[in-house]
Design a protein around this motif. Sequence first.
Motif, PDB file in Angstrom:
ATOM      1  N   VAL A 391       0.885  -1.138   0.024  1.00  0.00           N
ATOM      2  CA  VAL A 391       0.165   0.185   0.023  1.00  0.00           C
ATOM      3  C   VAL A 391       0.889   1.212   0.020  1.00  0.00           C
ATOM      4  O   VAL A 391       0.566   2.125  -0.556  1.00  0.00           O
ATOM      5  CB  VAL A 391      -1.047  -0.047   1.193  1.00  0.00           C
ATOM      6  N   ARG A 392       1.832   1.124   0.920  1.00  0.00           N
ATOM      7  CA  ARG A 392       2.972   2.327   0.705  1.00  0.00           C
ATOM      8  C   ARG A 392       3.605   2.524  -0.553  1.00  0.00           C
ATOM      9  O   ARG A 392       3.460   3.851  -0.852  1.00  0.00           O
ATOM     10  CB  ARG A 392       3.985   2.046   1.787  1.00  0.00           C
ATOM     11  N   LYS A 393       3.978   1.625  -1.311  1.00  0.00           N
ATOM     12  CA  LYS A 393       4.775   1.919  -2.557  1.00  0.00           C
ATOM     13  C   LYS A 393       3.640   2.392  -3.491  1.00  0.00           C
ATOM     14  O   LYS A 393       3.750   3.169  -4.556  1.00  0.00           O
ATOM     15  CB  LYS A 393       5.257   0.567  -2.814  1.00  0.00           C
ATOM     16  N   ARG A 394       2.586   1.883  -3.538  1.00  0.00           N
ATOM     17  CA  ARG A 394       1.251   2.377  -4.351  1.00  0.00           C
ATOM     18  C   ARG A 394       1.018   3.891  -4.188  1.00  0.00           C
ATOM     19  O   ARG A 394       0.667   4.455  -5.274  1.00  0.00           O
ATOM     20  CB  ARG A 394       0.041   1.514  -4.383  1.00  0.00           C
ATOM     21  N   ASN A 395       1.277   4.263  -3.244  1.00  0.00           N
ATOM     22  CA  ASN A 395       0.852   5.539  -2.893  1.00  0.00           C
ATOM     23  C   ASN A 395       1.922   6.505  -3.032  1.00  0.00           C
ATOM     24  O   ASN A 395       2.124   8.062  -2.579  1.00  0.00           O
ATOM     25  CB  ASN A 395       0.247   5.831  -1.459  1.00  0.00           C
ATOM     26  N   PHE A 396       3.340   6.091  -3.213  1.00  0.00           N
ATOM     27  CA  PHE A 396       4.672   6.926  -3.243  1.00  0.00           C
ATOM     28  C   PHE A 396       4.392   8.208  -4.075  1.00  0.00           C
ATOM     29  O   PHE A 396       3.727   7.814  -5.416  1.00  0.00           O
ATOM     30  CB  PHE A 396       5.861   6.047  -3.803  1.00  0.00           C
ATOM     31  N   TYR A 397       5.152   9.225  -4.194  1.00  0.00           N
ATOM     32  CA  TYR A 397       5.118  10.188  -5.335  1.00  0.00           C
ATOM     33  C   TYR A 397       5.880   9.297  -6.428  1.00  0.00           C
ATOM     34  O   TYR A 397       6.779   8.612  -6.395  1.00  0.00           O
ATOM     35  CB  TYR A 397       6.209  11.018  -4.700  1.00  0.00           C
ATOM     36  N   GLN A 398       5.322   9.735  -7.772  1.00  0.00           N
ATOM     37  CA  GLN A 398       5.681   9.183  -8.936  1.00  0.00           C
ATOM     38  C   GLN A 398       6.156  10.173  -9.931  1.00  0.00           C
ATOM     39  O   GLN A 398       5.702  11.269 -10.007  1.00  0.00           O
ATOM     40  CB  GLN A 398       4.772   8.256  -9.528  1.00  0.00           C
ATOM     41  N   ASP A 399       7.028   9.936 -10.745  1.00  0.00           N
ATOM     42  CA  ASP A 399       7.374  10.810 -11.604  1.00  0.00           C
ATOM     43  C   ASP A 399       6.878  10.844 -13.031  1.00  0.00           C
ATOM     44  O   ASP A 399       6.756  11.465 -13.714  1.00  0.00           O
ATOM     45  CB  ASP A 399       8.960  10.741 -11.944  1.00  0.00           C
ATOM     46  N   ASP A 400       6.016   9.531 -13.306  1.00  0.00           N
ATOM     47  CA  ASP A 400       5.450   9.388 -14.565  1.00  0.00           C
ATOM     48  C   ASP A 400       4.175   9.433 -14.610  1.00  0.00           C
ATOM     49  O   ASP A 400       3.390   9.169 -15.791  1.00  0.00           O
ATOM     50  CB  ASP A 400       6.044   8.131 -15.025  1.00  0.00           C
ATOM     51  N   ASN A 401       3.274   9.651 -13.411  1.00  0.00           N
ATOM     52  CA  ASN A 401       1.803   9.906 -13.753  1.00  0.00           C
ATOM     53  C   ASN A 401       1.124  11.146 -13.262  1.00  0.00           C
ATOM     54  O   ASN A 401       0.087  10.993 -12.780  1.00  0.00           O
ATOM     55  CB  ASN A 401       1.174   8.702 -12.755  1.00  0.00           C
ATOM     56  N   GLY A 402       1.965  12.102 -13.007  1.00  0.00           N
ATOM     57  CA  GLY A 402       1.411  13.341 -12.569  1.00  0.00           C
ATOM     58  C   GLY A 402       1.521  13.369 -11.223  1.00  0.00           C
ATOM     59  O   GLY A 402       1.173  14.495 -10.537  1.00  0.00           O
ATOM     60  N   HIS A 403       1.762  12.353 -10.478  1.00  0.00           N
ATOM     61  CA  HIS A 403       1.719  12.454  -8.779  1.00  0.00           C
ATOM     62  C   HIS A 403       3.152  12.815  -8.135  1.00  0.00           C
ATOM     63  O   HIS A 403       3.560  11.899  -7.408  1.00  0.00           O
ATOM     64  CB  HIS A 403       1.235  11.034  -8.329  1.00  0.00           C
ATOM     65  N   ASN A 404       3.748  13.852  -8.690  1.00  0.00           N
ATOM     66  CA  ASN A 404       4.929  14.147  -8.310  1.00  0.00           C
ATOM     67  C   ASN A 404       4.896  15.612  -7.573  1.00  0.00           C
ATOM     68  O   ASN A 404       5.887  16.190  -7.308  1.00  0.00           O
ATOM     69  CB  ASN A 404       5.868  14.187  -9.264  1.00  0.00           C
ATOM     70  N   THR A 405       3.763  15.994  -7.100  1.00  0.00           N
ATOM     71  CA  THR A 405       3.696  17.585  -6.720  1.00  0.00           C
ATOM     72  C   THR A 405       2.898  17.384  -5.149  1.00  0.00           C
ATOM     73  O   THR A 405       1.836  16.667  -5.179  1.00  0.00           O
ATOM     74  CB  THR A 405       2.969  18.433  -7.591  1.00  0.00           C
ATOM     75  N   THR A 406       3.631  18.191  -4.207  1.00  0.00           N
ATOM     76  CA  THR A 406       3.041  17.851  -2.877  1.00  0.00           C
ATOM     77  C   THR A 406       1.720  18.735  -2.687  1.00  0.00           C
ATOM     78  O   THR A 406       1.508  19.613  -3.589  1.00  0.00           O
ATOM     79  CB  THR A 406       3.959  18.400  -1.636  1.00  0.00           C
ATOM     80  N   HIS A 407       0.940  18.708  -1.810  1.00  0.00           N
ATOM     81  CA  HIS A 407      -0.201  19.580  -1.531  1.00  0.00           C
ATOM     82  C   HIS A 407      -0.056  21.194  -1.146  1.00  0.00           C
ATOM     83  O   HIS A 407      -0.802  21.684  -1.101  1.00  0.00           O
ATOM     84  CB  HIS A 407      -0.920  19.075  -0.382  1.00  0.00           C
ATOM     85  N   TYR A 408       1.319  21.395  -1.191  1.00  0.00           N
ATOM     86  CA  TYR A 408       1.808  23.071  -1.124  1.00  0.00           C
ATOM     87  C   TYR A 408       2.614  23.349  -2.424  1.00  0.00           C
ATOM     88  O   TYR A 408       3.031  24.306  -2.555  1.00  0.00           O
ATOM     89  CB  TYR A 408       2.711  23.164   0.231  1.00  0.00           C
ATOM     90  N   TYR A 409       2.379  22.436  -3.210  1.00  0.00           N
ATOM     91  CA  TYR A 409       2.382  22.765  -4.769  1.00  0.00           C
ATOM     92  C   TYR A 409       4.204  22.731  -5.139  1.00  0.00           C
ATOM     93  O   TYR A 409       4.556  23.732  -6.028  1.00  0.00           O
ATOM     94  CB  TYR A 409       1.835  24.067  -5.179  1.00  0.00           C
ATOM     95  N   GLN A 410       4.970  22.200  -4.187  1.00  0.00           N
ATOM     96  CA  GLN A 410       6.306  22.102  -4.492  1.00  0.00           C
ATOM     97  C   GLN A 410       6.552  20.743  -5.473  1.00  0.00           C
ATOM     98  O   GLN A 410       6.356  19.635  -4.596  1.00  0.00           O
ATOM     99  CB  GLN A 410       7.010  21.980  -3.542  1.00  0.00           C
ATOM    100  N   PRO A 411       7.090  20.607  -6.504  1.00  0.00           N
ATOM    101  CA  PRO A 411       7.519  19.139  -7.244  1.00  0.00           C
ATOM    102  C   PRO A 411       8.573  18.439  -6.203  1.00  0.00           C
ATOM    103  O   PRO A 411       9.360  18.965  -5.751  1.00  0.00           O
ATOM    104  CB  PRO A 411       7.971  19.633  -8.665  1.00  0.00           C
TER     105      PRO A 411
END
Length: 799
Positions: A391-411
């Motif tokens: 579960v942890r690995k599925r939720n990691f920040y990713q570089d290839d699916n747009g999930h690479n930006t924090t909730h305070y908008y820092q990549p």
Amino acid sequence: MANQNRPANTDVSKAGSDLHSGIGHSLQHESARKHATGEAVFVDDRLDLQDQLHLYARLSPHAHARIAALDVRPCYEFDGVALAVTSKDIPGEIDIGTIFPGDPLLADAVVEYIGQPVLIVAADAPETAYRAAQAAIIEYEELPATLGIKQALEKKQLVCDKRWQRRGDAKAALARARHKIEGEINIGGQEHFYMEPQASQAVPTEDGGMTVYASTQNPSDVQRQVAKVLGTQMCNVVVDTRRIGGGFGGKETQAAGPACMAAVVSHLTGRPAKICLYRQEDMLMTGKRHPFYNRYTVGFDDSGVIEGIELTLASNCGYSPDLSAAIMDRAMFHSDNAYYLGDVTIDGYCCRTNIASNTACRGFGAPQAMVTIETVMDQIASYLGKDPLEVRKRNFYQDDNGHNTTHYYQPVRHNLLHAVTEQLETSSNYHARRQAIAEFNRNSPILKRGLAITPIKFGISFTASFLNQAGALIHLYTDGSIHLNHGGTEMGQGLNTKIAQVVAEEFQVDIAQIQISATRTDKVPNTSATAASSGADLNGKAAQNAARTLKQRLITFASEHFHTHEQKIAFRNGAVHIGENVLPFKEFIELAYLNQIALSSTGFYRTPEVHYDESQARGRPFFYYVFGAACSEVIVDTLTGEYKVLRVDICHDVGSSLNPAIDRGQIEGGFIQGMGWLTTEELIWDDKGKLITDGPSNYKIPTIADIPSDFRVSLLENNHNPEQTIFHSKAVGEPPFMLAISVVGALKHAISSTSESGTLPELDTPVTSERVLRAISQLQASNQNSTTANNASPTKSSQ
């Protein structure tokens, strides 16, 4: 170790080839021998000066009360008493709040917590000061007190405005999520328990000046506060800090109190004055890591990927603001830890209560938030019946699916989460051990084992951008020796050793030629605190800047003097190579002196690109991220709740290490301190607001017996920080602390095996043996209730 960040005129191919005291080498801590033999001089080790006074502070016995009467005349009945000081005797300002007001040096009319200083007695002996302080007559009228986070929330008692961060529409995401769970967790605080208590010595100088020897992480703040309480200018106050016996954040702001007490007495009497708190008084008087009460509601899909989350963080700040707003900000920044959270709403409440004002502590609010999101990950895994690591690995920040930006908008640039986790997964043999533990637990009715891996992503920088600056000073002497001074404080973490390595690397000399003197506000002014894991980053860059300024000056001189192009001049292996000429470093510096070349330079550095717009809750508050992961295995006695951490494997990202041995020591020490916070270090207050756990007899820090017998630490392989940090290294002070969260995950795994359904226990921290036993009892009771219900159901159906 490759040498990075070299100027163009340095021979990179040869520089450092034979040098064994520059960056990348595992050099011994510069004070290691002195620490081991007791020769290291701390504030209380300084020799008593002629006519020196010793101080004792009388503390409030009430959490909230009005001072109805205060009579210090009985204090003077003791021979040797020179002065009794109350708030009315302070010559300048009373308030010593670092950022926001609210911290009077001595209580003025009202006391706000048990342990607040009310008066100071100065005498020629510590015992006399103590006895005289107890003789003062103080009458109080008790007032209502607020002692808990939930009580403060209900009363809306806050030390600052509500904090918030947002991305997307969390409510809508939760409404459409296939699965949703909610929960809450209480996270305990932590006493810093530095080896050296708060201590300071003040010595009056000419023209009303003051020299203060302080055990502080923040000499410039002590300088500022001393000047305020004395009613003078900062230029009249010098603060000197050679070393401190541990700080962990506890001496960032709260070292100012004892320093100001000593300075006020010294100013009023014209005599040197010293204070060194007894351990109990230290624990009563000073603040600690903030306890938190956190709530969460999270929505996720069938694979456990988070789609939306609402988080409420509430901290127990104590009676004054101190650094609580900034601590809450960092907690919110790190509420994601390693995970892309989808649509997010985070609210932060800094609750005002009548206990000592809580303050900075290693991690600065981030650990409390990271424990919460790791709890969420465990709950999702339990709900779906999946391995928590999956579960942890599925939720990691990713570089290839747009999930690479924090909730305070820092990549999240240069993301190493997958690299550290995969290296640890392999080196720890995680999956085979999970299977072996499952088999062990099936066949072991009493002892149960647990195993867990948790990751970290930790931002490096002061989130108040103006603090990201540092200065340094270097003198070259004609015998080839080097005097180095910088704005950081050495608190056992090896900062001075690393900075000396940087300078040795730049000049290509042996580190034995470099002497670092005490941090002093008259050498490097306006310094930031040694905190936020920034000590080596900031001060290393400042020292490097000073060294390179001098080097360029010397290269220009050598080029003109020897009629050689600058590109043919290089510092290498204790010598300066000038075309065909090779001069030992000492001879070259002496030659430069004879030719009237300035051999001293200041250096300065400020971190680039760091910014944050609080009104928009977005920006780049961190220069870069540190990554890591830990795998912990525990064994639990289900009859007593006692447990032991059997093995710990760590893979940690330090970039290109300045000193691998010191970095490993920081990783090991940070982990053990974090483990103590999460397992044995329990702070308990009674119903009047008095701290009960006020000494080592009842507040249990980890001992040698708690260290895992199998403790494996590896640095991430083939790692190089792409950001322009000092020789591409990364900070190592705070991040390893959070690796200890893996111990809590392992304990949950072991406890859940006592339930036939594998139900995950709800555990507040610290996870003491009592809490473990209680969780086991609750799971077993739940099992019995389920069995009873199942046995009863056929009978009910047949009727």
